[in-house]
Design a protein around this motif. Structure first.
Motif, short mmCIF file in Angstrom:
data_model
loop_
_atom_site.label_atom_id
_atom_site.label_comp_id
_atom_site.label_asym_id
_atom_site.label_seq_id
_atom_site.Cartn_x
_atom_site.Cartn_y
_atom_site.Cartn_z
N THR A 1 -28.15 -35.22 1.35
CA THR A 1 -27.89 -35.88 2.64
C THR A 1 -28.98 -36.90 2.95
N GLY A 2 -30.23 -36.59 2.58
CA GLY A 2 -31.32 -37.52 2.83
C GLY A 2 -31.28 -38.73 1.93
N VAL A 3 -30.92 -38.54 0.66
CA VAL A 3 -30.85 -39.66 -0.28
C VAL A 3 -29.67 -40.56 0.05
N LEU A 4 -28.55 -39.97 0.45
CA LEU A 4 -27.35 -40.76 0.70
C LEU A 4 -27.47 -41.63 1.95
N ARG B 1 -40.92 -40.67 -1.48
CA ARG B 1 -40.43 -40.36 -2.82
C ARG B 1 -38.92 -40.51 -2.91
N SER B 2 -38.20 -40.02 -1.90
CA SER B 2 -36.74 -40.14 -1.93
C SER B 2 -36.31 -41.60 -1.78
N LEU B 3 -37.11 -42.39 -1.06
CA LEU B 3 -36.77 -43.80 -0.88
C LEU B 3 -36.88 -44.59 -2.18
N LEU B 4 -37.68 -44.10 -3.13
CA LEU B 4 -37.74 -44.75 -4.44
C LEU B 4 -36.41 -44.62 -5.15
#
Length: 261
Positions: free
Chosen positions: A52-55, A212-215
């Protein structure tokens, strides 16, 4: 750890996520139902909470492109009518995510996907039976219209916060209100851009988004624009009936896969 980085994803997994990002762009400028397929792919490749955070940033990139494409066709009275109820739904979803573990989120996403597939099938059948939409494309001003807007708003806010799955809920509301294609796309574009941006602080606070997830997002958003361009080209050419059937089938398969994992 709730977030995922680019280095945690296998090459095959990244290829699947890239295809899902293409579908995000396509869904934002053509057929919103494709988003449920993207959701299922993200939740299958990544841990449910992390997905959910990456999407979310990928969806926001698609929302920006949709707004640039259909910004002249938004109906703002409908948006203002929905936002308070959506806000309540987002807060409810945030509280749920504070206490739900990965398994509960995965099951919730699966149930939401199956429910939305059922809602879509029901909507199509009632439309074929000749059930007429509301006369006012902005939503009726009657008490029943306000109750309907609030109900859909709360459900849409909850589903978009928990699973980024508010698209089918809002699609059903806008279609039942009598929106034509361009009005539907323009209104939903602004709706989801505003709602998804408002979800960012909640997702960061829950630990679902960080540097990190934003990468990983930075790599995936490169695939959103081609999907959006293809959607803009295809919106007046696509066989809507066949595509909706494929989306419903893929949504059911994705939901079952999450429930049976």
């Amino acid at each position: 750890m709730d977030t995922m980085t680019l280095w945690h994803v296998t090459p095959w997994g990244f290829a699947a996520l890239a295809c899902a990002a293409l579908l995000v762009g396509f869904s934002k400028t053509a057929v919103s139902g494709a988003n449920t397929v993207s959701l299922a792919i993200f939740a299958a490749v990544l841990p449910a909470r992390a997905s959910t955070g990456v999407l979310l940033p990928v969806l926001i990139a698609g929302d920006v492109l949709a707004v640039l494409t259909y910004r002249r066709h938004a109906h703002w009275p409908t948006l203002w009518r929905l936002f308070p109820a959506v806000g309540a739904g987002v807060v409810t979803g945030t509280v749920f995510l504070m206490f739900a573990d990965d398994g509960a989120v995965r099951v919730s996403i699966g149930v939401i996907l199956l429910a939305m597939a059922g809602v879509t099938v029901w909507r199509r059948r009632t439309a074929q039976a000749g059930e007429s939409p509301e006369a006012d494309a902005g939503g009726v001003a009657s008490r029943s219209g306000r109750i309907k807007a609030r109900s859909y708003g709360v459900l849409g806010g909850f589903t978009t916060m928990v699973a980024n799955a508010g698209g089918p809920v809002m699609a059903m509301y806008l279609l039942s209100a009598g929106f034509r294609k361009l009005g539907f796309l323009g209104t939903s574009a602004f709706f989801f851009l505003i709602v998804n941006v408002s979800k960012l602080p909640f997702s960061v606070g829950l630990g679902l988004i960080d540097a990190r997830s934003l990468l990983l997002d930075a790599a995936l958003v490169l695939f959103v624009a081609p999907g959006a361009l293809f959607g803009k080209w295809a919106v007046n050419r696509i066989n809507q009936r066949l595509f909706e059937r494929l989306v419903i089938a893929a949504t059911v398969v994705g939901g079952l896969q999450l429930l049976l994992r």
